[in-house]
Motif scaffolding. Structure first.
Motif, PDB file in Angstrom:
ATOM      1  N   VAL A 167       0.834  -1.199   0.000  1.00 32.38           N
ATOM      2  CA  VAL A 167       0.000   0.000   0.000  1.00 32.38           C
ATOM      3  C   VAL A 167       0.873   1.255   0.000  1.00 32.38           C
ATOM      4  N   GLU A 168       1.926   1.241   0.817  1.00 32.86           N
ATOM      5  CA  GLU A 168       2.846   2.380   0.863  1.00 32.86           C
ATOM      6  C   GLU A 168       3.505   2.613  -0.499  1.00 32.86           C
ATOM      7  N   GLY A 169       3.711   1.519  -1.227  1.00 34.61           N
ATOM      8  CA  GLY A 169       4.317   1.618  -2.545  1.00 34.61           C
ATOM      9  C   GLY A 169       3.355   2.020  -3.641  1.00 34.61           C
ATOM     10  N   GLY A 208      11.835 -10.858   5.506  1.00 34.57           N
ATOM     11  CA  GLY A 208      11.259  -9.725   6.216  1.00 34.57           C
ATOM     12  C   GLY A 208      11.704  -8.384   5.670  1.00 34.57           C
ATOM     13  N   ASP A 209      12.140  -8.371   4.419  1.00 34.49           N
ATOM     14  CA  ASP A 209      12.633  -7.123   3.818  1.00 34.49           C
ATOM     15  C   ASP A 209      11.473  -6.398   3.143  1.00 34.49           C
ATOM     16  N   PHE A 210      10.611  -5.834   3.958  1.00 35.31           N
ATOM     17  CA  PHE A 210       9.406  -5.194   3.421  1.00 35.31           C
ATOM     18  C   PHE A 210       9.714  -3.836   2.807  1.00 35.31           C
ATOM     19  N   ALA A 211      10.831  -3.219   3.214  1.00 39.63           N
ATOM     20  CA  ALA A 211      11.254  -1.962   2.579  1.00 39.63           C
ATOM     21  C   ALA A 211      11.590  -2.204   1.110  1.00 39.63           C
ATOM     22  N   ALA A 212      12.192  -3.346   0.827  1.00 45.89           N
ATOM     23  CA  ALA A 212      12.514  -3.683  -0.565  1.00 45.89           C
ATOM     24  C   ALA A 212      11.245  -3.931  -1.373  1.00 45.89           C
ATOM     25  N   LYS A 233       9.807  -0.661  -2.311  1.00 48.76           N
ATOM     26  CA  LYS A 233      10.585  -0.124  -3.431  1.00 48.76           C
ATOM     27  C   LYS A 233      10.139  -0.756  -4.749  1.00 48.76           C
ATOM     28  N   LEU A 234       9.947  -2.082  -4.755  1.00 49.08           N
ATOM     29  CA  LEU A 234       9.485  -2.763  -5.969  1.00 49.08           C
ATOM     30  C   LEU A 234       8.106  -2.262  -6.386  1.00 49.08           C
ATOM     31  N   ALA A 235       7.235  -2.035  -5.399  1.00 49.32           N
ATOM     32  CA  ALA A 235       5.891  -1.540  -5.700  1.00 49.32           C
ATOM     33  C   ALA A 235       5.962  -0.147  -6.320  1.00 49.32           C
ATOM     34  N   LYS A 236       6.785   0.715  -5.749  1.00 48.49           N
ATOM     35  CA  LYS A 236       6.933   2.072  -6.288  1.00 48.49           C
ATOM     36  C   LYS A 236       7.497   2.040  -7.702  1.00 48.49           C
TER      37      LYS A 236
END
Length: 209
Positions: A33-35, A191-195, A198-201
């Motif tokens: 969602v953030e992405g 658990g690399d949800f930041a990555a 990034k993929l979503a963005k």
């Protein structure tokens, strides 16, 4: 948001998600969602899928949560009870179609041929899941169907990636695509949800650009 067309218009792609560990559900949903990808298809392929839908529904108010891999009437009932606002299926067996109609669930039924597309459109389904997209003819197949069936819209899924998604979205009969590349298993397991955000963005930027 009550119609399939509105749901599909909310983002250029719908992540197709397999939740193996319940604890991954909420952080994964929040990352997507953030992405910029709020429409989420949680597939019913694992024992924790329904609990994952419930957890995401409770913790992520901005997510539009649906259930994938619906196969029968029992799946329709269970996913709606869990909080799904739409459903997706790889095919369109009669029992499932009747259950979806009775429940008035916004639904993307699976279709791979012109005959299936015509039958589903005649039953009132406004967007169909074209599956398995690449194996069933891909972009050339959908392009061929766009002239004789201009009112039938599709969400191709199956073999769709960042490399070919724009080719699908360029077609007049494609409203969004489904794919799993924005939530690969290795990143979820790590658990690399930041990555994943990034993929979503990157997907949103590439597919809207």
């Amino acid at each position: 948001m009550t119609s399939v067309s509105e749901i599909c218009a909310a983002a250029p792609m719908i992540p197709v998600i397999v939740i193996k560990r319940l604890e991954d559900a909420v952080p994964l949903a929040k990352a997507l969602v953030e992405g910029g990808l709020p429409v989420l298809e949680i597939t019913l392929r694992t024992p924790v899928a329904l609990d994952a839908i419930r957890a995401i529904k409770d913790a992520c108010p901005d997510a539009i949560v649906g259930a994938g891999t619906l196969r029968g009437a029992h799946d329709v009932e269970a996913t709606m009870e869990a909080g799904s606002v739409f459903g997706v299926s790889p095919g369109s067996p009669a029992e499932l179609i009747e259950a979806v109609k009775r429940a008035n669930l916004p639904f993307l039924p699976g279709s791979a041929t012109p005959t299936e597309a015509m039958e589903l459109a005649d039953q009132g389904f406004e967007v169909l899941k074209f599956f398995p997209a690449e194996a069933a003819g891909g972009v050339p197949m959908l392009k061929s169907m766009s002239s004789p069936l201009p009112d039938v819209k599709f969400c191709p899924t199956g073999g769709v990636s960042l490399d070919n998604a724009r080719n699908y979205l360029a077609l007049p009969n494609v409203v969004t695509v489904g794919g799993s590349w924005v939530a690969p298993d290795k990143l979820v397991e790590a658990g690399d949800f930041a990555a994943i955000t990034k993929l979503a963005k990157e997907a949103v930027a590439a597919l809207k650009g």
